[in-house]
Design a protein around this motif. Structure first.
Motif, PDB file in Angstrom:
ATOM      1  N   LYS A  48      -4.387 -63.460  39.591  1.00 17.61           N
ATOM      2  CA  LYS A  48      -5.101 -64.377  40.457  1.00 17.61           C
ATOM      3  C   LYS A  48      -5.244 -65.713  39.720  1.00 17.61           C
ATOM      4  O   LYS A  48      -5.587 -65.740  38.532  1.00 17.61           O
ATOM      5  CB  LYS A  48      -6.481 -63.798  40.772  1.00 17.61           C
TER       6      LYS A  48
ATOM      7  N   GLU B  36      -3.067 -65.578  44.923  1.00 15.44           N
ATOM      8  CA  GLU B  36      -2.710 -64.312  44.276  1.00 15.44           C
ATOM      9  C   GLU B  36      -1.195 -64.259  44.192  1.00 15.44           C
ATOM     10  O   GLU B  36      -0.504 -64.422  45.201  1.00 15.44           O
ATOM     11  CB  GLU B  36      -3.278 -63.143  45.082  1.00 15.44           C
ATOM     12  N   ILE B  37      -0.723 -64.056  42.970  1.00 16.36           N
ATOM     13  CA  ILE B  37       0.718 -64.185  42.733  1.00 16.36           C
ATOM     14  C   ILE B  37       1.261 -63.047  41.869  1.00 16.36           C
ATOM     15  O   ILE B  37       0.502 -62.323  41.233  1.00 16.36           O
ATOM     16  CB  ILE B  37       1.042 -65.526  42.019  1.00 16.36           C
ATOM     17  N   THR B  38       2.577 -62.937  41.889  1.00 17.18           N
ATOM     18  CA  THR B  38       3.256 -62.139  40.868  1.00 17.18           C
ATOM     19  C   THR B  38       3.843 -63.149  39.900  1.00 17.18           C
ATOM     20  O   THR B  38       4.601 -64.039  40.302  1.00 17.18           O
ATOM     21  CB  THR B  38       4.405 -61.311  41.481  1.00 17.18           C
TER      22      THR B  38
ATOM     23  N   ARG C 180       5.938 -64.038  36.379  1.00 16.27           N
ATOM     24  CA  ARG C 180       6.857 -63.546  35.342  1.00 16.27           C
ATOM     25  C   ARG C 180       6.668 -64.420  34.101  1.00 16.27           C
ATOM     26  O   ARG C 180       6.684 -65.657  34.181  1.00 16.27           O
ATOM     27  CB  ARG C 180       8.306 -63.647  35.815  1.00 16.27           C
TER      28      ARG C 180
ATOM     29  N   GLU D  78       8.355 -59.900  31.519  1.00 12.87           N
ATOM     30  CA  GLU D  78       7.599 -58.899  32.288  1.00 12.87           C
ATOM     31  C   GLU D  78       6.904 -59.598  33.457  1.00 12.87           C
ATOM     32  O   GLU D  78       6.605 -60.783  33.387  1.00 12.87           O
ATOM     33  CB  GLU D  78       6.521 -58.250  31.411  1.00 12.87           C
ATOM     34  N   GLU D  79       6.654 -58.816  34.522  1.00 11.74           N
ATOM     35  CA  GLU D  79       5.938 -59.376  35.680  1.00 11.74           C
ATOM     36  C   GLU D  79       4.570 -58.734  35.803  1.00 11.74           C
ATOM     37  O   GLU D  79       4.390 -57.550  35.519  1.00 11.74           O
ATOM     38  CB  GLU D  79       6.759 -59.155  36.949  1.00 11.74           C
ATOM     39  N   TYR D  80       3.587 -59.546  36.245  1.00 13.84           N
ATOM     40  CA  TYR D  80       2.217 -59.066  36.380  1.00 13.84           C
ATOM     41  C   TYR D  80       1.626 -59.595  37.684  1.00 13.84           C
ATOM     42  O   TYR D  80       1.909 -60.730  38.064  1.00 13.84           O
ATOM     43  CB  TYR D  80       1.345 -59.578  35.230  1.00 13.84           C
ATOM     44  N   PRO D  81       0.767 -58.805  38.330  1.00 15.44           N
ATOM     45  CA  PRO D  81       0.022 -59.359  39.454  1.00 15.44           C
ATOM     46  C   PRO D  81      -1.133 -60.170  38.874  1.00 15.44           C
ATOM     47  O   PRO D  81      -1.716 -59.770  37.860  1.00 15.44           O
ATOM     48  CB  PRO D  81      -0.497 -58.116  40.184  1.00 15.44           C
TER      49      PRO D  81
ATOM     50  N   VAL E 105       5.983 -68.364  39.066  1.00 10.56           N
ATOM     51  CA  VAL E 105       5.599 -67.592  40.244  1.00 10.56           C
ATOM     52  C   VAL E 105       6.849 -66.915  40.809  1.00 10.56           C
ATOM     53  O   VAL E 105       7.846 -67.575  41.086  1.00 10.56           O
ATOM     54  CB  VAL E 105       4.997 -68.490  41.346  1.00 10.56           C
TER      55      VAL E 105
ATOM     56  N   TRP F 278       4.164 -64.895  46.186  1.00 14.54           N
ATOM     57  CA  TRP F 278       2.763 -65.144  46.526  1.00 14.54           C
ATOM     58  C   TRP F 278       2.251 -63.995  47.412  1.00 14.54           C
ATOM     59  O   TRP F 278       2.876 -63.717  48.445  1.00 14.54           O
ATOM     60  CB  TRP F 278       2.624 -66.444  47.321  1.00 14.54           C
ATOM     61  N   GLN F 279       1.157 -63.365  47.013  1.00 18.70           N
ATOM     62  CA  GLN F 279       0.513 -62.406  47.913  1.00 18.70           C
ATOM     63  C   GLN F 279      -0.485 -63.145  48.804  1.00 18.70           C
ATOM     64  O   GLN F 279      -0.731 -62.780  49.928  1.00 18.70           O
ATOM     65  CB  GLN F 279      -0.215 -61.300  47.133  1.00 18.70           C
TER      66      GLN F 279
END
Ligand code: SAH
Length: 458
Positions: A16, A45-47, A49, A11-14, A62, A65-66
């Protein structure tokens, strides 16, 4: 009761990034559940997995990268992170130095020792190309002989020519050797079948002397095309002084075998550290970053406050680097070390440098301290430079009984340093100066430091 795990594999999550572990992994918290993420820096700030879930933490990767950290260096060559050659290579050097300083400070704070100050880490002006020794595996990759480094946690070879943190002459030497092995069709060793000739190429180069030693580690007694290969190295590496074949015919992870055969030149090369001349043979231990070792050990020696009248113990003395440098400022030095070959080197180096007031013993430091204490030895200063696990409690107790005025603690692991500082307090020793970290291994997570403890109670 089963813990409620809020993350799921793939799963992926936003997220920090809130911290950086001592191993250099970023930490994100998802509903308070920690996820370790390589190549992620605090403030980013990243997404993420999720790649693996354990009961109290997870691992992640990662995906995007936001927001990137201003301390991030965009590493052009991913190989350095993949192989673990430069696990902190993605962090600006200034930030690496702060990271190392803060690690010690945080561990002290956790132990309620905030009053002990930690100085900024002494870094290098040029924090790369510093290693004076390389041990490079040789393997067939898609049918071609390659030299490089293993991917972290695997035996998959990543071919590399520029190793980034090694002396560039060493890198060039490895390429010369690789090309000769290819040209003369020497077969690389295959771990699975146990067949093939060449396992590892080791190269060492004296930082001051510039002398180069090439060690070819073979699985076989004979090195095919020996004369052609030796001639090729002599022609291709003008600074070479010694070419040695090391035979390692065992199915083992150990890089070097016990048997050396000098194929050309001398059996050993030389270099200097703190003005002392050291002989280095293929199996000798020798400090990897000579410039920073000099600064680390000089800091230790300066803090010992010697005027030629003192008796000094150098525990975990290795090849006697500290002992021999201290000898000219002390009346008598005693070194103890567990590896007999290192003590042979220490004695050999003492003789070669005409140093007569250093005595070296093979043994466990903790056992030797008990003996010295029983014999009534009264050192003025005890210097310790232990491995990562730190000091045995019995050594600290024996030190308390021998009652030196000072203990200089050279540490390569802040966690055991802080534990041992607390144990020294029970013997009446307290930290009397700010701790000085010295960066011995830029681009990696290693933290080395010097701590001064003094006897402050009767
Ligand atoms: N100052 C040394 C290096 C110290 S590294 C030099 O420059 O050569 C730590 C040393 O502690 C290693 O050489 C290791 O072999 C030794 N060692 C590990 N456990 C030991 C023990 N219980 N007693 C004595 N020496 C030990």
């Amino acid at each position: 009761m089963k813990l409620n795990i809020p993350v799921h594999k793939n799963e992926e999550y936003p997220a920090k990034v809130v911290d950086l572990t001592y191993k250099g992994n970023g930490v994100v918290k998802i509903d308070d559940f920690p996820v370790f993420v390589p190549n992620a820096l605090p403030g980013e700030e990243i997404t993420v997995r999720i790649t693996k879930v354990a009961s109290h933490f997870a691992w992640g990767r990662v995906m995007a990268w936001q927001k990137k950290s201003p301390d991030r260096v965009d590493v052009k060559d991913k190989k350095y992170i993949q192989t673990g050659i430069a696990p902190l290579g993605h962090l600006k050097y200034e930030a690496q130095l702060k990271f190392k300083q803060h690690q010690i400070a945080e561990l002290l704070a956790k132990a309620h020792l905030d009053e002990i100050e930690v100085l900024p880490t002494m870094g290098m002006d040029k924090p790369y190309h510093y290693r004076n020794k390389a041990q490079v595996p040789v393997k067939a990759v898609r049918g071609q002989l390659e030299t490089g480094f293993y991917k972290r946690g695997s035996h998959t070879l990543v071919p590399i020519e520029d190793f980034y943190i090694q002396d560039p002459v060493i890198d060039k030497t490895i390429v010369v050797v690789r090309d000769l092995l290819r040209k003369y069709h020497v077969t690389p060793y295959d771990e699975r079948t146990g067949k093939g000739v060449i396992r590892t190429v080791m190269v060492r180069r004296g930082y001051y002397s510039h002398e180069v030693m090439v060690v070819l580690v073979t699985n076989t007694k004979r090195l095919p095309m020996e004369k052609q290969i030796v001639d090729g190295i002599v022609t291709g590496v003008p600074e070479v002084k010694s070419i040695v074949q090391n035979i390692n015919d065992k199915k083992t992870n150990r890089l070097l075998g016990d048997k050396n055969k000098t194929l050309w030149g001398t059996d050993e090369i030389h270099d200097q550290l703190l003005g002392i001349d050291f002989a280095i043979s293929p199996l000798s231990f020798y400090q990897i970053n000579p410039q920073q070792t000099e600064r680390l050990y000089q800091t230790a020696i300066d803090n010992a406050g010697l005027d030629g009248s003192q008796t000094v113990i150098d525990a975990y003395c290795g090849i006697g680097t500290i002992s021999l440098a201290v000898a000219k400022h002390a009346k008598q030095v005693y070194g103890v070390e567990i590896v007999p070959a290192a003590i042979d080197d220490a004695k050999h180096n003492a003789r070669r440098n005409g140093i007569k007031n250093a005595k070296f013993v093979v043994g466990k430091a903790e056992e030797q301290f008990a003996k010295w204490q029983e014999d009534g030895l009264k050192p003025d200063v005890v210097i310790v430079d232990p491995p990562r696990k730190g000091l045995a409690e019995s050594l600290i107790e024996a030190t308390g009984k021998m009652a030196p005025q000072k203990v200089i603690y050279v540490s390569c692991n802040p966690a055991t340093l802080v534990r041992d500082i607390q144990r020294f307090a029970e013997q009446g020793y307290h930290v009397t100066k700010p701790i000085q970290p010295v960066d011995q291994f830029p681009q990696t997570t290693h933290v080395e430091s010097v701590t001064v403890l003094e006897r402050t109670e009767e």
